[in-house]
Design an enzyme around this catalytic site. Structure first.
Site, short mmCIF file in Angstrom:
data_model
loop_
_atom_site.label_atom_id
_atom_site.label_comp_id
_atom_site.label_asym_id
_atom_site.label_seq_id
_atom_site.Cartn_x
_atom_site.Cartn_y
_atom_site.Cartn_z
N ASP A 13 36.68 36.67 41.53
CA ASP A 13 36.69 38.01 40.94
C ASP A 13 38.14 38.42 40.65
OD1 ASP A 13 34.93 40.72 40.75
OD2 ASP A 13 36.95 41.17 41.47
N TYR A 36 45.02 42.98 37.35
CA TYR A 36 45.62 42.25 38.48
C TYR A 36 46.77 41.35 38.02
CZ TYR A 36 41.14 43.42 40.82
OH TYR A 36 40.02 44.05 41.32
N LYS A 66 37.69 42.02 34.22
CA LYS A 66 37.36 43.43 33.98
C LYS A 66 38.25 44.04 32.90
CE LYS A 66 36.58 43.62 38.98
NZ LYS A 66 37.69 42.90 39.64
N HIS A 81 36.04 48.46 34.22
CA HIS A 81 36.65 48.52 35.55
C HIS A 81 36.49 49.89 36.21
CE1 HIS A 81 40.10 46.45 37.97
NE2 HIS A 81 39.35 47.18 38.77
P1 NAD Z 1 38.98 43.51 51.41
O1 NAD Z 1 38.09 44.45 52.12
O2 NAD Z 1 38.49 42.18 50.99
O3 NAD Z 1 40.25 43.40 52.33
C1 NAD Z 1 41.24 42.45 52.16
C2 NAD Z 1 42.11 42.49 53.40
O4 NAD Z 1 41.30 42.25 54.55
C3 NAD Z 1 43.12 41.35 53.39
O5 NAD Z 1 44.31 41.75 52.76
C4 NAD Z 1 43.31 41.09 54.86
O6 NAD Z 1 44.26 41.99 55.35
C5 NAD Z 1 41.98 41.46 55.46
N1 NAD Z 1 41.15 40.27 55.80
C6 NAD Z 1 40.58 39.36 54.95
N2 NAD Z 1 39.89 38.45 55.63
C7 NAD Z 1 40.02 38.77 56.95
C8 NAD Z 1 39.53 38.20 58.14
N3 NAD Z 1 38.75 37.12 58.14
N4 NAD Z 1 39.87 38.80 59.31
C9 NAD Z 1 40.65 39.89 59.35
N5 NAD Z 1 41.12 40.50 58.23
C10 NAD Z 1 40.81 39.93 57.05
O7 NAD Z 1 39.59 44.32 50.18
P2 NAD Z 1 39.87 44.07 48.65
O8 NAD Z 1 40.79 42.92 48.42
O9 NAD Z 1 40.29 45.35 48.08
O10 NAD Z 1 38.43 43.73 48.07
C11 NAD Z 1 37.98 42.43 47.75
C12 NAD Z 1 37.98 42.21 46.26
O11 NAD Z 1 37.27 43.24 45.59
C13 NAD Z 1 39.36 42.27 45.60
O12 NAD Z 1 40.15 41.14 45.86
C14 NAD Z 1 38.97 42.44 44.16
O13 NAD Z 1 38.51 41.21 43.61
C15 NAD Z 1 37.81 43.43 44.29
N6 NAD Z 1 38.25 44.83 44.12
C16 NAD Z 1 37.76 45.52 43.06
C17 NAD Z 1 38.14 46.83 42.85
C18 NAD Z 1 37.57 47.58 41.68
O14 NAD Z 1 38.06 48.68 41.38
N7 NAD Z 1 36.58 47.06 41.02
C19 NAD Z 1 39.04 47.46 43.71
C20 NAD Z 1 39.54 46.73 44.79
C21 NAD Z 1 39.12 45.42 44.99
#
Ligand code: NAD
Length: 271
Positions: free
Chosen positions: A43, A48, A73, A104
């Site tokens: 994704d 990004y 997106k 998005h």
């Molecule tokens: P997430 O909830 O996946 O959190 C990521 C953070 O969680 C990492 O930086 C790390 O600190 C922690 N983490 C990851 N694996 C872990 C583990 N096993 N144990 C402990 N901590 C851990 O948040 P995200 O990155 O915002 O969301 C995932 C994906 O969603 C993004 O990478 C992106 O592709 C998407 N996203 C979309 C939007 C949107 O507006 N559509 C916004 C934000 C994210």
């Protein structure tokens, strides 16, 4: 890998890998790691600025195209220009189609998301995106979009984790066959989610980590998730969630954690 069937008949791996805030210079290496470890659903988004790195990792992997599921997106400043925006994303990704293309954010001050949606319908028609959907469409945006749409969005990608579950939006989406993609599935690490007893207790009971329990909760509720990490160990951990099942009581206890705890912008305030 568990597959979810979308309302257009296409299938998506329920667990993928998100690359929000992955440094463009590091993206090829990190996505290559994820692909090597078995992830097949990536994704990304134009904003990004790492679509090129994703594309290079895909090209280097030699994984057949039909085994990959790639989402990107349309950014907020391109709602009137989606036809060119998708061409630019495809070029950066080195692909001739994406599996899923999303609006998005609704970006309400511009108020062009319905126009953008009609462009995505054309993009799908031309085969540049196999499926199309929306992101950050809270209930009132879906209510405006759905009567105007020829194609019902396949997904709505929204912030969703135990502290913030967006039930009204989720219920409306489900009623229209729109799958929920949960972004920030781990609360972006901004809450001490992984230390809560409701999560630590099932983790201990199943011999799994708290993050695996939260991801499993999402999967059992039918959410599509793509947690982000740059650590190879956590990539392995986040992928290893298909060999246990939370009980109904464990799921209910995590669901009861809802507290309106958004970690990011509200779509009404974000253009
Ligand atoms: P997430 O909830 O996946 O959190 C990521 C953070 O969680 C990492 O930086 C790390 O600190 C922690 N983490 C990851 N694996 C872990 C583990 N096993 N144990 C402990 N901590 C851990 O948040 P995200 O990155 O915002 O969301 C995932 C994906 O969603 C993004 O990478 C992106 O592709 C998407 N996203 C979309 C939007 C949107 O507006 N559509 C916004 C934000 C994210």
């Amino acid at each position: 890998m568990q597959l979810v069937t979308l309302n257009d008949g296409k299938v998506i791996p329920q667990l993928g890998f998100g690359v929000f805030k992955v440094d463009p210079a590091e993206t090829e290496r990190i996505v290559s790691d994820a692909l090597e470890l078995g992830y097949r659903h990536i994704d990304t988004a134009a904003i990004y600025r790492n679509e090129e790195g994703v594309g290079r990792a895909l090209a280097a992997s030699a994984i057949p195209r039909d085994e990959l599921f790639i989402t990107t997106k349309l950014w907020n400043d391109r709602h009137g220009d989606a036809d060119r925006a998708i061409e630019e994303s495809l070029e950066k990704l080195g692909l001739d189609r994406v599996d899923l293309y999303l609006v998005h954010w609704p970006a309400p001050r511009q108020d062009r998301f319905i126009e953008a949606w009609h462009s995505l319908e054309g993009i799908r028609e031309r085969g540049l995106a196999t499926s199309i959907g929306v992101s950050n469409f809270a209930k009132h945006y879906l209510e405006r979009l759905l009567p105007e749409a020829t194609v019902t969005p396949a997904v709505n990608q929204i912030e969703l984790h135990p502290y913030y579950q967006q039930r009204e939006t989720t219920e409306l989406a489900v009623a229209h066959g729109i799958k929920i993609e949960a972004w920030g599935p781990l609360g972006q690490g901004k809450y001490p989610l992984l230390e809560l007893p409701e999560i630590m207790a099932p983790a201990a009971a199943h011999g799994k980590s708290p993050a695996q329990v939260v991801l499993r909760w999402h999967l059992q509720l039918g959410h599509i998730v793509f947690p982000k990490t740059v650590s190879r160990d956590r990539m392995v951990e986040n992928f290893d969630v298909f060999d246990f099942e939370l009980t109904d009581d464990e799921v209910a206890a995590i669901t009861a954690l809802e507290r309106g705890g958004r970690v990011s912008e509200h779509p009404d305030d974000f253009d």
